[in-house]
Scaffold this active site. Structure first.
Site, PDB file in Angstrom:
ATOM      1  N   ASP A 223      42.198  70.463 -11.587  1.00  0.00           N
ATOM      2  CA  ASP A 223      42.055  69.614 -10.402  1.00  0.00           C
ATOM      3  C   ASP A 223      40.939  68.591 -10.622  1.00  0.00           C
ATOM      4  O   ASP A 223      39.865  68.918 -11.139  1.00  0.00           O
ATOM      5  CB  ASP A 223      41.723  70.515  -9.205  1.00  0.00           C
ATOM      6  CG  ASP A 223      41.668  69.746  -7.905  1.00  0.00           C
ATOM      7  OD1 ASP A 223      42.668  69.771  -7.175  1.00  0.00           O
ATOM      8  OD2 ASP A 223      40.629  69.110  -7.625  1.00  0.00           O
TER       9      ASP A 223
ATOM     10  N   ASN B 146      39.096  57.773  -4.494  1.00  0.00           N
ATOM     11  CA  ASN B 146      40.026  56.895  -3.765  1.00  0.00           C
ATOM     12  C   ASN B 146      39.277  56.048  -2.744  1.00  0.00           C
ATOM     13  O   ASN B 146      39.562  54.858  -2.595  1.00  0.00           O
ATOM     14  CB  ASN B 146      41.070  57.740  -3.023  1.00  0.00           C
ATOM     15  CG  ASN B 146      42.286  58.049  -3.890  1.00  0.00           C
ATOM     16  OD1 ASN B 146      42.771  57.185  -4.595  1.00  0.00           O
ATOM     17  ND2 ASN B 146      42.754  59.277  -3.834  1.00  0.00           N
TER      18      ASN B 146
ATOM     19  N   HIS C  92      43.314  53.266  -3.641  1.00  0.00           N
ATOM     20  CA  HIS C  92      44.412  54.162  -3.978  1.00  0.00           C
ATOM     21  C   HIS C  92      45.080  53.805  -5.317  1.00  0.00           C
ATOM     22  O   HIS C  92      45.491  54.691  -6.061  1.00  0.00           O
ATOM     23  CB  HIS C  92      45.439  54.110  -2.846  1.00  0.00           C
ATOM     24  CG  HIS C  92      46.135  55.396  -2.631  1.00  0.00           C
ATOM     25  ND1 HIS C  92      45.563  56.458  -1.962  1.00  0.00           N
ATOM     26  CD2 HIS C  92      47.357  55.812  -3.030  1.00  0.00           C
ATOM     27  CE1 HIS C  92      46.409  57.465  -1.945  1.00  0.00           C
ATOM     28  NE2 HIS C  92      47.509  57.100  -2.590  1.00  0.00           N
TER      29      HIS C  92
ATOM     30  N   ASP D 101      45.684  56.128  -8.464  1.00  0.00           N
ATOM     31  CA  ASP D 101      46.952  56.369  -9.168  1.00  0.00           C
ATOM     32  C   ASP D 101      46.794  56.175 -10.676  1.00  0.00           C
ATOM     33  O   ASP D 101      47.307  56.953 -11.481  1.00  0.00           O
ATOM     34  CB  ASP D 101      48.036  55.398  -8.656  1.00  0.00           C
ATOM     35  CG  ASP D 101      48.568  55.812  -7.291  1.00  0.00           C
ATOM     36  OD1 ASP D 101      48.126  56.857  -6.791  1.00  0.00           O
ATOM     37  OD2 ASP D 101      49.421  55.081  -6.750  1.00  0.00           O
TER      38      ASP D 101
ATOM     39  N   GLU E  78      46.401  65.738  -6.650  1.00  0.00           N
ATOM     40  CA  GLU E  78      45.579  65.497  -7.842  1.00  0.00           C
ATOM     41  C   GLU E  78      45.385  66.782  -8.629  1.00  0.00           C
ATOM     42  O   GLU E  78      44.412  66.941  -9.344  1.00  0.00           O
ATOM     43  CB  GLU E  78      44.233  64.851  -7.490  1.00  0.00           C
ATOM     44  CG  GLU E  78      43.738  65.127  -6.105  1.00  0.00           C
ATOM     45  CD  GLU E  78      43.069  66.487  -5.960  1.00  0.00           C
ATOM     46  OE1 GLU E  78      43.751  67.400  -5.476  1.00  0.00           O
ATOM     47  OE2 GLU E  78      41.881  66.621  -6.325  1.00  0.00           O
TER      48      GLU E  78
HETATM   49  P1  GH3 Z   1      37.378  68.695  -5.114  1.00  0.00           P
HETATM   50  O1  GH3 Z   1      36.382  68.284  -6.147  1.00  0.00           O
HETATM   51  O2  GH3 Z   1      36.876  69.861  -4.314  1.00  0.00           O
HETATM   52  O3  GH3 Z   1      38.702  68.923  -5.677  1.00  0.00           O
HETATM   53  O4  GH3 Z   1      37.466  67.490  -4.075  1.00  0.00           O
HETATM   54  P2  GH3 Z   1      38.622  66.416  -3.939  1.00  0.00           P
HETATM   55  O5  GH3 Z   1      38.119  65.255  -3.175  1.00  0.00           O
HETATM   56  O6  GH3 Z   1      39.184  66.113  -5.275  1.00  0.00           O
HETATM   57  O7  GH3 Z   1      39.720  67.239  -3.150  1.00  0.00           O
HETATM   58  P3  GH3 Z   1      40.468  66.959  -1.808  1.00  0.00           P
HETATM   59  O8  GH3 Z   1      41.567  67.995  -1.756  1.00  0.00           O
HETATM   60  O9  GH3 Z   1      39.513  66.917  -0.649  1.00  0.00           O
HETATM   61  O10 GH3 Z   1      41.098  65.541  -1.960  1.00  0.00           O
HETATM   62  C1  GH3 Z   1      42.146  65.259  -2.820  1.00  0.00           C
HETATM   63  C2  GH3 Z   1      42.445  63.799  -2.768  1.00  0.00           C
HETATM   64  O11 GH3 Z   1      43.481  63.442  -3.712  1.00  0.00           O
HETATM   65  C3  GH3 Z   1      42.904  63.339  -1.412  1.00  0.00           C
HETATM   66  C4  GH3 Z   1      44.112  62.476  -1.708  1.00  0.00           C
HETATM   67  O12 GH3 Z   1      43.979  61.221  -1.093  1.00  0.00           O
HETATM   68  C5  GH3 Z   1      44.109  62.300  -3.200  1.00  0.00           C
HETATM   69  N1  GH3 Z   1      45.454  62.201  -3.748  1.00  0.00           N
HETATM   70  C6  GH3 Z   1      46.429  63.127  -3.732  1.00  0.00           C
HETATM   71  N2  GH3 Z   1      47.558  62.617  -4.299  1.00  0.00           N
HETATM   72  C7  GH3 Z   1      47.274  61.344  -4.672  1.00  0.00           C
HETATM   73  C8  GH3 Z   1      48.041  60.296  -5.302  1.00  0.00           C
HETATM   74  O13 GH3 Z   1      49.228  60.439  -5.636  1.00  0.00           O
HETATM   75  N3  GH3 Z   1      47.421  59.139  -5.553  1.00  0.00           N
HETATM   76  C9  GH3 Z   1      46.113  58.934  -5.191  1.00  0.00           C
HETATM   77  N4  GH3 Z   1      45.571  57.771  -5.457  1.00  0.00           N
HETATM   78  N5  GH3 Z   1      45.383  59.891  -4.583  1.00  0.00           N
HETATM   79  C10 GH3 Z   1      45.954  61.074  -4.323  1.00  0.00           C
HETATM   80 MG    MG Z   2      40.142  67.608  -6.340  1.00  0.00          MG
END
Ligand code: GH3
Ligand code: MG
Length: 316
Positions: A187, A195, A200, A204, A231
């Protein structure tokens, strides 16, 4: 499954198999007038050898030939052609019900009788070529659909659907073989902040680069890197002990660091980093793939708790 070799000749290739030279010359002329390429065989053996080598689009097959008759040849051709089913047009001097039935039973798609009615022959071959082309297009579309159904559009690694399917499959295989199956959950750290800071689209792009690192780290042909969701990525490592999985996890961690993608708002470092959880199990009837995922998730959260940018292990 027999090997499928698609015939893809341009112009279409017609195999003419007949022991009578004059008939072969006539058939060649008629087919060449239609713009097709022609290859000839003068008996059953030669017909099969040429078929195996050249994979013609259509076979015009004389029913009565030395060495092997047309009916036997036709059965063999269907066997060799596997899923592609090369159309065989049987040419027979015998118009009796039994021969016609025999031709269809051997797998011929159509038949014409001698003396050959050339206009009829041309129309039938034209129709068969159209069918072959349509079938090939269908195969390609099918192939593309399968790819779309199994791969993640953004990162080009396997999607969640393929991950679930492959994990079940490999779990069953390792259960039979009683060897270790490892799973890595990976992760991106503080990705929400990434982001928020860079947008965004940059997010990506980061996902694509991380996926690429994961793909390069999981080198064995049976390893399956996948986008588990958002992610979070997962790597299925069949026949792999914990030690091997640690090596892969380490390579991912280092590879992502080496990308040196700026992440100034990260709580870990000023570049993008990942946390990884590793679980290894020898499958048994009282455990399940779901438990392996739970164990890898637990290890991942442990890595997050301990400060991120690291891997943690869990033996289930
Ligand atoms: P942690 O270190 O605890 O993992 O914190 P984090 O911020 O990585 O985790 P969190 O689950 O709070 O946030 C995940 C983020 O990933 C939120 C979401 O906007 C982003 N995300 C998920 N899928 C995609 C995607 O396809 N594209 C983009 N750009 N961002 C994405
Ligand atoms: Mg994360």
């Amino acid at each position: 499954m027999p090997e499928i070799i698609p015939s893809n000749h341009n112009p279409p290739l017609i195999l003419v198999a007949d022991d009578d030279k004059m008939t072969r010359i006539g058939l060649r002329q008629a087919m060449e007038q239609e713009g097709y390429q022609v290859v000839e065989a003068n008996d059953g053996e030669a017909c099969l050898a040429i078929y195996a080598r050249m994979r013609p689009d259509v076979v015009l097959l004389d029913a009565i030939m030395p060495c092997r008759d047309g009916f036997t040849c036709c059965v063999q051709i269907q066997r060799m052609s596997g899923g592609t089913r090369t159309p065989v047009l049987m040419i027979t001097g015998l118009e009796d019900q039994e021969s016609v039935d025999q031709a269809f039973a051997a797998g011929a798609v159509d038949y014409i009788t001698k003396p050959i009615h050339w206009a009829v022959l041309r129309q039938r071959v034209r129709r068969l070529i159209q069918q072959v082309r349509l079938y090939q297009q269908l195969e390609q579309a099918n192939h593309e659909l399968q790819r779309l159904a199994s791969f993640d559009g953004l990162t080009q690694v396997a999607n969640r659907r393929r991950f679930d399917e492959y994990l079940q499959q490999e779990w069953q295989r390792m259960l039979r073989d009683q060897t270790s199956l490892s799973l890595i959950m990976c992760d991106i750290d503080c990705f929400k902040l990434f982001n928020d800071t860079y947008g965004h689209q940059a997010g990506d792009d980061c996902l694509r680069q991380v996926a690429n690192v994961i793909q390069n780290a999981a080198k064995r042909s049976l390893d399956l890197p996948a986008r588990y969701g958002g992610e979070e990525f997962a790597v299925i490592l069949p026949t792999t002990e914990q030690e091997g999985a640690i090596q892969v996890a380490h390579a991912i961690q280092v590879g992502v660091r080496e990308l040196a993608i700026a992440h100034t708002s990260s709580k870990v470092k000023s570049i993008v980093t990942v946390s990884l959880g590793i679980a290894t199990a020898i499958p048994s009837p009282i455990t399940s793939p779901e438990l392996l995922i739970t164990a890898a998730d637990k290890a991942l959260y442990q890595a997050k708790d301990e400060g991120r940018d690291r891997y943690s292990t869990c033996v289930s």
